[in-house]
Design a protein around this motif. Structure first.
Motif, PDB file in Angstrom:
ATOM      1  N   LEU A  91      -9.400  -2.863   4.376  1.00  0.00           N
ATOM      2  CA  LEU A  91      -7.948  -2.877   4.511  1.00  0.00           C
ATOM      3  C   LEU A  91      -7.646  -1.928   5.657  1.00  0.00           C
ATOM      4  CD1 LEU A  91      -7.068  -2.356   0.722  1.00  0.00           C
ATOM      5  CD2 LEU A  91      -7.467  -4.536   1.901  1.00  0.00           C
ATOM      6  N   SER A 111     -10.957   5.430   1.162  1.00  0.00           N
ATOM      7  CA  SER A 111     -10.214   5.411   2.420  1.00  0.00           C
ATOM      8  C   SER A 111     -10.734   6.531   3.306  1.00  0.00           C
ATOM      9  CB  SER A 111      -8.720   5.600   2.138  1.00  0.00           C
ATOM     10  OG  SER A 111      -7.962   5.561   3.332  1.00  0.00           O
ATOM     11  N   GLN A 168     -10.274   1.626   3.138  1.00  0.00           N
ATOM     12  CA  GLN A 168      -9.110   1.629   4.027  1.00  0.00           C
ATOM     13  C   GLN A 168      -9.376   2.618   5.158  1.00  0.00           C
ATOM     14  OE1 GLN A 168      -4.375   2.711   3.916  1.00  0.00           O
ATOM     15  NE2 GLN A 168      -5.272   1.766   2.089  1.00  0.00           N
ATOM     16  N   TYR A 176      -5.811   0.204   8.657  1.00  0.00           N
ATOM     17  CA  TYR A 176      -4.513   0.744   9.055  1.00  0.00           C
ATOM     18  C   TYR A 176      -4.524   1.054  10.548  1.00  0.00           C
ATOM     19  CZ  TYR A 176      -6.515   5.554   8.787  1.00  0.00           C
ATOM     20  OH  TYR A 176      -7.271   6.694   8.964  1.00  0.00           O
ATOM     21  N   ASP A 204       0.831  -1.208   0.000  1.00  0.00           N
ATOM     22  CA  ASP A 204       0.000   0.000   0.000  1.00  0.00           C
ATOM     23  C   ASP A 204       0.860   1.249   0.000  1.00  0.00           C
ATOM     24  OD1 ASP A 204      -2.723   1.273   0.354  1.00  0.00           O
ATOM     25  OD2 ASP A 204      -1.646   2.101   2.072  1.00  0.00           O
TER      26      ASP A 204
END
Length: 351
Positions: free
Chosen positions: A236, A184, A210, A238, A48
């Motif tokens: 995804l 995201s 994300q 973080y 990423d």
């Protein structure tokens, strides 16, 4: 390494993916190459990136992460066939130095087209596997997803409609520059607007989102998790380690040499009311269970039914080995019950 389908695409991605936001600032190119080599050896197949990386963003280091990754691909024949590239276009911001003519970026055609062409050039590739909107064009009640305290923002007069942004992304897919798209730091409303526009306009569906997710920030579970599961939008995540706070390295006020807080002091998201106490409680829970705290945090995130891949970062091989080990840890029912009990009692202290 476990592999999971990304949304409704034909891609299978590793349960852990590699984040690169330290490359070019905390990591030299040589260190970054070693980290990427080890990640591939461990079975990670998704890297990423973002046009604005490394973090903290600065004009003098802009684009450096993508450049380093592109140099790695050039130096590793065959590596591109093993790695899926995810990168991002910046949302509305004051960072005029991201654009050639110095104007402030927005999620409009000229900005997205300039950004994707730059990313392709720097990454030394002819296609990006997953192209993501780094953050929305609109002002949000809270950056990064679901707020715990709602703050109604005043919309910008020239807010770019999601349908307009999606149409531009669709043209990139049609042109073969991008295979799949994602978002995201988005909310449930935003996700559903993207999906609605795709259905009504015949445009590509977003495959992923994300957002931050960790033991101290489970706000994704409020609305977003159900929407994304039912609509096949893969998370995804973080900051599964809460920017390092869940590893214990900052415990009792410690400031390790070379750590992000020591260098940049930008971790306020993880320093709000009650955060220090709750971080300590999770660290104590890991110790009682005989677990490395970082691996417990990673294992928890990997175990979530809505999780596609947990983005991990490391500034050295030793750190990387620790977090890689989290994918092999299976948390027993007693640990899971203790985690949920602590969460119910203390909530999302770092949303």
């Amino acid at each position: 390494m476990d592999y999971r389908k990304l949304g409704r695409t034909d891609l299978s991605v590793s349960a852990l993916s590699l984040g690169t936001m330290t490359f070019g600032r905390q990591n030299t190119p040589e260190e970054a190459f070693a980290i990427m080599d080890r990640a591939v050896d461990a079975g990670i197949n998704l890297f990423d990136n973002a046009e604005m990386y490394p973090i903290p963003p600065a004009e003098e280091t802009r684009f450096r992460c993508e450049e380093i990754m592109g140099d790695w691909f050039a130096a590793r024949p065959g590596a591109r066939d093993k790695v899926l590239i995810a990168t991002k276009v910046a949302g509305r911001s004051e960072m005029g130095w991201l654009r050639q003519d110095g104007h402030k970026p927005k999620l409009i055609a000229r900005d997205i087209n300039e950004a994707v062409d730059g990313s392709l050039r720097r990454l030394k590739t002819d296609v990006i596997d997953l192209y993501q909107v780094h953050w929305p064009d609109r002002k949000m009640p809270q950056f990064g997803g679901n707020p715990t305290v709602f703050d109604l923002p005043v919309p910008a007069e020239d807010e770019t409609p999601i349908e307009e942004t999606l149409a531009v992304l669709g043209k990139l897919v049609d042109a073969g520059k991008v295979r799949h798209i994602g978002v995201s730091n988005e909310s449930t409303w935003g996700v559903m607007q993207y999906l609605r526009a795709a259905e009504l306009k015949g445009l590509p569906r977003i495959a992923s989102i994300q957002n931050a997710y960790s033991l101290v920030n489970r706000t994704f579970e409020v609305n977003l998790a159900e929407a994304c599961l039912r609509e096949d939008v893969g998370l995804l995540c973080y900051s599964a380690l809460a920017q390092g706070y869940l590893t214990g390295k900052y415990r009792n006020g410690r400031l390790p040499e070379g750590a992000r807080k020591t260098l940049f002091d930008r971790l306020q998201r993880y320093e709000g009311p009650g955060a220090e106490e709750v971080n300590d409680l999770y660290l104590d829970l890991a110790a009682e269970a005989g677990l490395d705290p970082a691996q417990m945090a990673i294992a928890f995130a990997v175990s979530r039914p809505f999780m596609t891949s947990v983005i991990i970062g490391a500034t050295g091989i030793a750190q990387l080995e620790t977090v890689l080990g989290g994918a092999d840890v299976v948390l027993g029912p007693e640990v899971m019950e203790a985690i949920d009990a602590l969460h119910r009692a203390r909530g999302n202290v770092s949303p």
